[in-house]
Scaffold this active site. Structure first.
Site, mmCIF file in Angstrom:
data_model
loop_
_atom_site.group_PDB
_atom_site.id
_atom_site.type_symbol
_atom_site.label_atom_id
_atom_site.label_comp_id
_atom_site.label_asym_id
_atom_site.label_seq_id
_atom_site.Cartn_x
_atom_site.Cartn_y
_atom_site.Cartn_z
ATOM 1 N N CYS A 1 0.889 -1.176 0.000
ATOM 2 C CA CYS A 1 0.000 0.000 0.000
ATOM 3 C C CYS A 1 0.916 1.212 0.000
ATOM 4 O O CYS A 1 1.126 1.855 1.023
ATOM 5 C CB CYS A 1 -0.883 -0.005 1.242
ATOM 6 S SG CYS A 1 -2.128 -1.279 1.214
ATOM 7 N N ALA A 2 1.452 1.551 -1.152
ATOM 8 C CA ALA A 2 2.649 2.391 -1.181
ATOM 9 C C ALA A 2 2.381 3.894 -1.237
ATOM 10 O O ALA A 2 3.242 4.682 -0.877
ATOM 11 C CB ALA A 2 3.532 1.984 -2.347
ATOM 12 N N PRO B 1 1.390 7.724 -0.602
ATOM 13 C CA PRO B 1 2.066 8.489 -1.653
ATOM 14 C C PRO B 1 3.551 8.166 -1.815
ATOM 15 O O PRO B 1 4.205 8.753 -2.673
ATOM 16 C CB PRO B 1 1.886 9.945 -1.204
ATOM 17 C CG PRO B 1 1.788 9.860 0.287
ATOM 18 C CD PRO B 1 1.118 8.542 0.598
ATOM 19 N N GLY B 2 4.108 7.275 -0.988
ATOM 20 C CA GLY B 2 5.440 6.783 -1.316
ATOM 21 C C GLY B 2 6.548 7.143 -0.353
ATOM 22 O O GLY B 2 7.712 6.870 -0.628
ATOM 23 N N GLY B 3 6.212 7.738 0.776
ATOM 24 C CA GLY B 3 7.250 8.120 1.740
ATOM 25 C C GLY B 3 8.065 6.919 2.195
ATOM 26 O O GLY B 3 9.304 6.956 2.189
ATOM 27 N N LYS B 4 7.384 5.864 2.585
ATOM 28 C CA LYS B 4 8.118 4.687 3.065
ATOM 29 C C LYS B 4 8.748 3.942 1.899
ATOM 30 O O LYS B 4 9.854 3.409 2.013
ATOM 31 C CB LYS B 4 7.184 3.769 3.863
ATOM 32 C CG LYS B 4 6.655 4.427 5.134
ATOM 33 C CD LYS B 4 5.868 3.464 5.989
ATOM 34 C CE LYS B 4 5.118 4.194 7.088
ATOM 35 N NZ LYS B 4 3.996 5.022 6.589
ATOM 36 N N GLU C 1 -0.086 0.228 -5.482
ATOM 37 C CA GLU C 1 -0.972 1.294 -4.994
ATOM 38 C C GLU C 1 -2.255 1.259 -5.811
ATOM 39 O O GLU C 1 -2.231 1.155 -7.030
ATOM 40 C CB GLU C 1 -0.280 2.652 -5.092
ATOM 41 C CG GLU C 1 -1.182 3.866 -4.899
ATOM 42 C CD GLU C 1 -1.978 3.899 -3.582
ATOM 43 O OE1 GLU C 1 -1.413 3.601 -2.515
ATOM 44 O OE2 GLU C 1 -3.186 4.206 -3.632
ATOM 45 N N ASP D 1 -5.358 -3.210 -7.076
ATOM 46 C CA ASP D 1 -5.795 -3.624 -5.740
ATOM 47 C C ASP D 1 -4.859 -4.738 -5.246
ATOM 48 O O ASP D 1 -4.801 -5.809 -5.857
ATOM 49 C CB ASP D 1 -7.240 -4.137 -5.847
ATOM 50 C CG ASP D 1 -7.836 -4.402 -4.484
ATOM 51 O OD1 ASP D 1 -7.084 -4.768 -3.559
ATOM 52 O OD2 ASP D 1 -9.069 -4.254 -4.333
ATOM 53 N N CYS E 1 -1.177 3.646 11.210
ATOM 54 C CA CYS E 1 -0.972 4.881 11.984
ATOM 55 C C CYS E 1 -2.228 5.106 12.814
ATOM 56 O O CYS E 1 -2.750 6.201 12.912
ATOM 57 C CB CYS E 1 -0.639 6.075 11.093
ATOM 58 S SG CYS E 1 -1.915 6.475 9.909
HETATM 59 C C1 LIG Z 1 -1.541 4.366 5.000
HETATM 60 S S1 LIG Z 1 -1.480 4.763 3.308
HETATM 61 C C2 LIG Z 1 0.156 4.265 2.883
HETATM 62 C C3 LIG Z 1 1.203 5.312 3.130
HETATM 63 C C4 LIG Z 1 2.521 4.959 2.472
HETATM 64 N N1 LIG Z 1 3.027 3.683 2.909
HETATM 65 C C5 LIG Z 1 3.577 6.021 2.683
HETATM 66 O O1 LIG Z 1 4.426 5.867 3.575
HETATM 67 O O2 LIG Z 1 3.569 7.014 1.953
HETATM 68 C C6 LIG Z 1 -2.441 3.493 2.575
HETATM 69 C C7 LIG Z 1 -2.445 3.497 1.061
HETATM 70 O O3 LIG Z 1 -3.095 2.308 0.627
HETATM 71 C C8 LIG Z 1 -3.825 2.590 -0.546
HETATM 72 N N2 LIG Z 1 -4.807 1.509 -0.709
HETATM 73 C C9 LIG Z 1 -6.052 1.425 -0.200
HETATM 74 N N3 LIG Z 1 -6.617 0.255 -0.539
HETATM 75 C C10 LIG Z 1 -5.717 -0.420 -1.281
HETATM 76 C C11 LIG Z 1 -5.720 -1.689 -1.921
HETATM 77 N N4 LIG Z 1 -6.782 -2.490 -1.850
HETATM 78 N N5 LIG Z 1 -4.623 -2.060 -2.614
HETATM 79 C C12 LIG Z 1 -3.540 -1.244 -2.685
HETATM 80 N N6 LIG Z 1 -3.485 -0.026 -2.084
HETATM 81 C C13 LIG Z 1 -4.555 0.375 -1.388
HETATM 82 C C14 LIG Z 1 -4.379 3.966 -0.292
HETATM 83 O O4 LIG Z 1 -4.730 4.596 -1.504
HETATM 84 C C15 LIG Z 1 -3.211 4.637 0.418
HETATM 85 O O5 LIG Z 1 -2.395 5.290 -0.508
#
Ligand SMILES: C[S@@+](CC[C@H](N)C(=O)[O-])C[C@H]1O[C@@H](n2cnc3c(N)ncnc32)[C@H](O)[C@@H]1O
Length: 444
Positions: free
Chosen positions: A264-265, A267-270, A289, A313, A382
């Site tokens: 679940c990448a 916006p990509g910080g991690k 993502e 997904d 989080c």
């Molecule tokens: C908590 S955020 C992730 C933050 C990210 N790891 C970072 O450090 O920038 C969760 C992310 O999961 C995405 N997401 C939600 N459902 C998803 C799915 N079924 N498959 C893949 N990504 C999904 C959301 O759009 C969101 O960008």
């Protein structure tokens, strides 16, 4: 009305009328009003503070006003909230807070300015502690309800935080946590490994080394002014998030260690840090993502040549499997990041939980299915909410061939992470977002 207060008022209005996210709407408002750095800081403190403490101020305004809150024009109520924050929490003389708020209300209808003037003068005439003591429900009748109302948290959130604290051997710390949620979060940068060293970043920004993460540099003011942030050698990232990546990278794996996955990448910080670490260790990172616009941010943040990007997904995307390290930074309520997102506490409801829990459960199941035997999954939220953290992990470990590793051992430099095996970070203890980490190893 002066521009800084007008901008703060516009912020409250766009959050209420357009459903805007305050942290996303603010930068645009600051530039639209052409504010200097000093005025922008005033607007940020005023707008964010009034949003965070809205519950407390509404309760006090209700005690001062001659009519119930739902009979006050919401536009007038926002002017009152701004006045209350200036009087009760900022270094603004009462007369300036009262008259500027009355001016904001003047064009909102006959009598609006006079009403604001009268309510705020009443509010300013009594010390804050007396107002806090008077906020309903009375503490003897409902201690948690009173504590949450005075600390400006919806009761269901206060109650969920209390449950999570109790599990973390921190049952007596609710007051500190609620208070920390009402403070502005520190600004932390991450020096992206291989692009800039933390020392170089600290020198370039005048910042100071982070408290926990080896990559962190603490700064103040707008981080967008730093070249290293603009050109992507560094990013804005809470130290808690950095520690989640650090822990995953330190975990022992008992398999080939060449393919990593961020499920679940966006916006990509991690992903940006993980991709850099993967490269240093000769591994390849795949990042998934769901939303195309967020996937584009991943490519921009991490560098599209640094990882394999899959838009889709993660529950069903075509992925090869056999990953040695998987980060599942699951979509969640975000209740651990309340201080960073001032309007979040009023936006979220308990009705959000069932769908998020279903998603978290399915994503974790898929993550475990994609892990090589001997590989690890970091399940991260989080949110400290037990229903999104320990409960999800307990369910997954019941069904699959997995063992939970004591994640505290991966972050030995960080004290106070709880009784294990999960790690919990807290705003009031660690000055980070409230992060949850469970480290699961796939066994034969
Ligand atoms: C908590 S955020 C992730 C933050 C990210 N790891 C970072 O450090 O920038 C969760 C992310 O999961 C995405 N997401 C939600 N459902 C998803 C799915 N079924 N498959 C893949 N990504 C999904 C959301 O759009 C969101 O960008």
């Amino acid at each position: 009305v002066d521009r800084p207060r007008r901008a703060a008022y516009d912020l409250l209005r766009t959050v209420a009328d357009d459903g805007a996210y305050a942290n996303l709407a603010l930068p645009d408002l600051l530039s639209r009003h052409g504010l200097s750095e000093r005025d922008a800081a005033f607007t940020t403190e005023l707008g964010f503070g009034a949003l965070r403490l809205r519950g407390r101020y509404d309760a006090i305004i209700a005690l001062c006003a001659s009519r119930p809150l739902d009979r006050i024009d919401p536009r007038v109520l926002d002017a009152l909230r701004l006045g209350a924050h200036q009087i009760l929490a900022m270094n603004v003389p009462d007369y300036a807070a009262v008259s500027s708020s009355a001016d904001l209300a003047r064009r909102l209808g006959p009598g609006a300015a006079g009403f604001v003037n009268a309510v705020l003068r009443r509010l300013a005439a009594t010390p804050q502690q007396e107002w806090l003591d008077a906020i309903p429900p009375p503490a003897p009748d409902d201690p948690l309800g009173h504590q949450c109302a005075a600390a400006s948290h919806p009761r269901w959130i206060g109650s969920a935080l209390a449950d999570a604290l109790a599990l973390a051997d921190a049952g007596g710390e609710l007051a500190e946590l609620l208070a920390a949620d009402n403070d502005a979060a520190p600004v932390s940068l991450v020096a992206r490994p291989g692009r800039i060293s933390p020392t170089e970043l600290a020198d370039a920004t005048g910042g100071t080394p982070g408290r926990w993460s080896p990559w962190a540099v603490g700064v103040s003011g707008d981080p967008g002014r730093f070249t290293a942030v603009r050109d992507g050698r560094a990013g804005v990232q809470d130290e808690g998030s950095q520690l989640m990546v650090l822990a995953l990278s330190r975990a022992e794996v008992d398999c080939g260690d060449t393919s990593w996955l961020d499920m679940c990448a966006g916006p990509g910080g991690k992903a940006a840090v993980l991709a850099a670490l993967a490269r240093q260790q000769g591994a390849e990172l795949t990042a998934v993502e769901l939303h195309p616009h967020r996937a584009r941010l991943v490519a921009r943040t991490a560098g599209s040549e640094e990882l394999r990007l899959v838009v889709g997904d993660a529950r069903e995307a075509p992925l090869s499997g056999g990953y040695s390290r998987i980060l599942l930074d699951a979509p969640c309520t975000g209740l651990g990041a309340i201080r960073r997102r001032p309007d979040l506490r009023w936006r979220r409801t308990p009705a959000d939980l069932p769908a998020l829990r279903g998603l978290q459960r399915d994503l974790l199941q898929r993550a475990l299915a994609l892990t090589a035997v001997g590989g690890v999954v970091a399940y991260v939220t989080c949110s400290p909410h037990v229903a999104e953290s320990d409960d999800i992990v307990a369910e997954a470990t019941r069904h699959a061939a997995v063992e939970q590793v004591d994640a505290r051992g991966l972050l030995p430099e960080v004290p106070g992470t709880g009784p294990g095996p999960a790690v919990r970070l807290w705003p009031h203890r660690h000055d980070t977002d409230g992060m949850y980490l469970a480290l699961l190893r796939r066994v034969a």
